[in-house]
Design a protein around this motif. Structure first.
Motif, mmCIF file in Angstrom:
data_model
loop_
_atom_site.group_PDB
_atom_site.id
_atom_site.type_symbol
_atom_site.label_atom_id
_atom_site.label_comp_id
_atom_site.label_asym_id
_atom_site.label_seq_id
_atom_site.Cartn_x
_atom_site.Cartn_y
_atom_site.Cartn_z
ATOM 1 N N THR A 78 0.837 -1.199 0.000
ATOM 2 C CA THR A 78 0.000 0.000 0.000
ATOM 3 C C THR A 78 0.869 1.245 0.000
ATOM 4 O O THR A 78 0.595 2.206 -0.736
ATOM 5 C CB THR A 78 -0.936 -0.006 1.225
ATOM 6 O OG1 THR A 78 -1.717 -1.202 1.208
ATOM 7 C CG2 THR A 78 -1.845 1.198 1.235
ATOM 8 N N ASP A 79 1.942 1.258 0.800
ATOM 9 C CA ASP A 79 2.851 2.394 0.818
ATOM 10 C C ASP A 79 3.512 2.589 -0.545
ATOM 11 O O ASP A 79 3.657 3.728 -1.020
ATOM 12 C CB ASP A 79 3.929 2.202 1.899
ATOM 13 C CG ASP A 79 3.352 2.289 3.295
ATOM 14 O OD1 ASP A 79 2.231 2.830 3.446
ATOM 15 O OD2 ASP A 79 4.008 1.795 4.238
ATOM 16 N N LEU A 80 3.908 1.493 -1.186
ATOM 17 C CA LEU A 80 4.516 1.572 -2.516
ATOM 18 C C LEU A 80 3.533 2.150 -3.532
ATOM 19 O O LEU A 80 3.896 3.023 -4.339
ATOM 20 C CB LEU A 80 4.983 0.177 -2.954
ATOM 21 C CG LEU A 80 5.651 0.091 -4.322
ATOM 22 C CD1 LEU A 80 6.928 0.920 -4.346
ATOM 23 C CD2 LEU A 80 5.932 -1.348 -4.673
ATOM 24 N N LEU A 81 2.289 1.697 -3.496
ATOM 25 C CA LEU A 81 1.277 2.230 -4.413
ATOM 26 C C LEU A 81 1.016 3.716 -4.160
ATOM 27 O O LEU A 81 0.851 4.501 -5.108
ATOM 28 C CB LEU A 81 -0.026 1.436 -4.296
ATOM 29 C CG LEU A 81 -0.004 0.030 -4.886
ATOM 30 C CD1 LEU A 81 -1.303 -0.704 -4.561
ATOM 31 C CD2 LEU A 81 0.199 0.091 -6.389
ATOM 32 N N ARG A 82 1.022 4.136 -2.907
ATOM 33 C CA ARG A 82 0.833 5.566 -2.596
ATOM 34 C C ARG A 82 1.996 6.391 -3.138
ATOM 35 O O ARG A 82 1.785 7.478 -3.693
ATOM 36 C CB ARG A 82 0.711 5.750 -1.084
ATOM 37 C CG ARG A 82 -0.625 5.344 -0.548
ATOM 38 C CD ARG A 82 -0.747 5.659 0.932
ATOM 39 N NE ARG A 82 -2.019 5.154 1.433
ATOM 40 C CZ ARG A 82 -2.204 4.665 2.634
ATOM 41 N NH1 ARG A 82 -1.196 4.589 3.494
ATOM 42 N NH2 ARG A 82 -3.392 4.242 3.012
#
Length: 117
Positions: free
Chosen positions: A100-104
């Motif tokens: 999720t952090d990578l996608l953000r």
């Protein structure tokens, strides 16, 4: 239903038919009772449903102790399995958070690059 009621006076005047129907019903009932008795003897007894039911069939306290040891071992194995499941859930949650952090961060970069174009 009215048709059947209308047949009652007609049937009451035929004693031979009444005897035949009564005999057929009696033979059927006897056959059903005999079949049920035969089936009752062929079916194995039901398996015990609970530990309490099983203890009725035990030979002594040694069997009770064996069952209690088995239950304790099963409980220990369940605790180990639950701990493994919890660890897998923690790892999956951490991985999901990282993704999720990578996608953000990818979204931020795309907004930054599209904003400058």
């Amino acid at each position: 239903m009215e048709h059947l009621i209308a047949l009652l006076p007609l049937l009451s005047s035929m004693p031979a038919l009444q005897v035949f129907v009564g005999g057929a019903v009696a033979v059927t009932c006897v056959a059903m009772v005999l079949r049920a008795n035969k089936d009752k003897h062929e079916v194995p007894p039901p398996a015990p449903g609970t530990v309490g039911d099983a203890m009725v069939h035990l030979q002594g306290p040694a069997e009770v102790l064996t069952i209690l040891r088995d239950l304790r071992e099963i409980g220990r194995q369940q605790v180990e399995h639950l701990a493994r499941i919890a660890e897998c859930q923690r790892a999956a949650r951490e991985q999901l958070t990282a993704q999720t952090d990578l996608l953000r961060s990818i979204d931020r970069e795309q907004v930054r690059h599209h904003g400058h174009d």
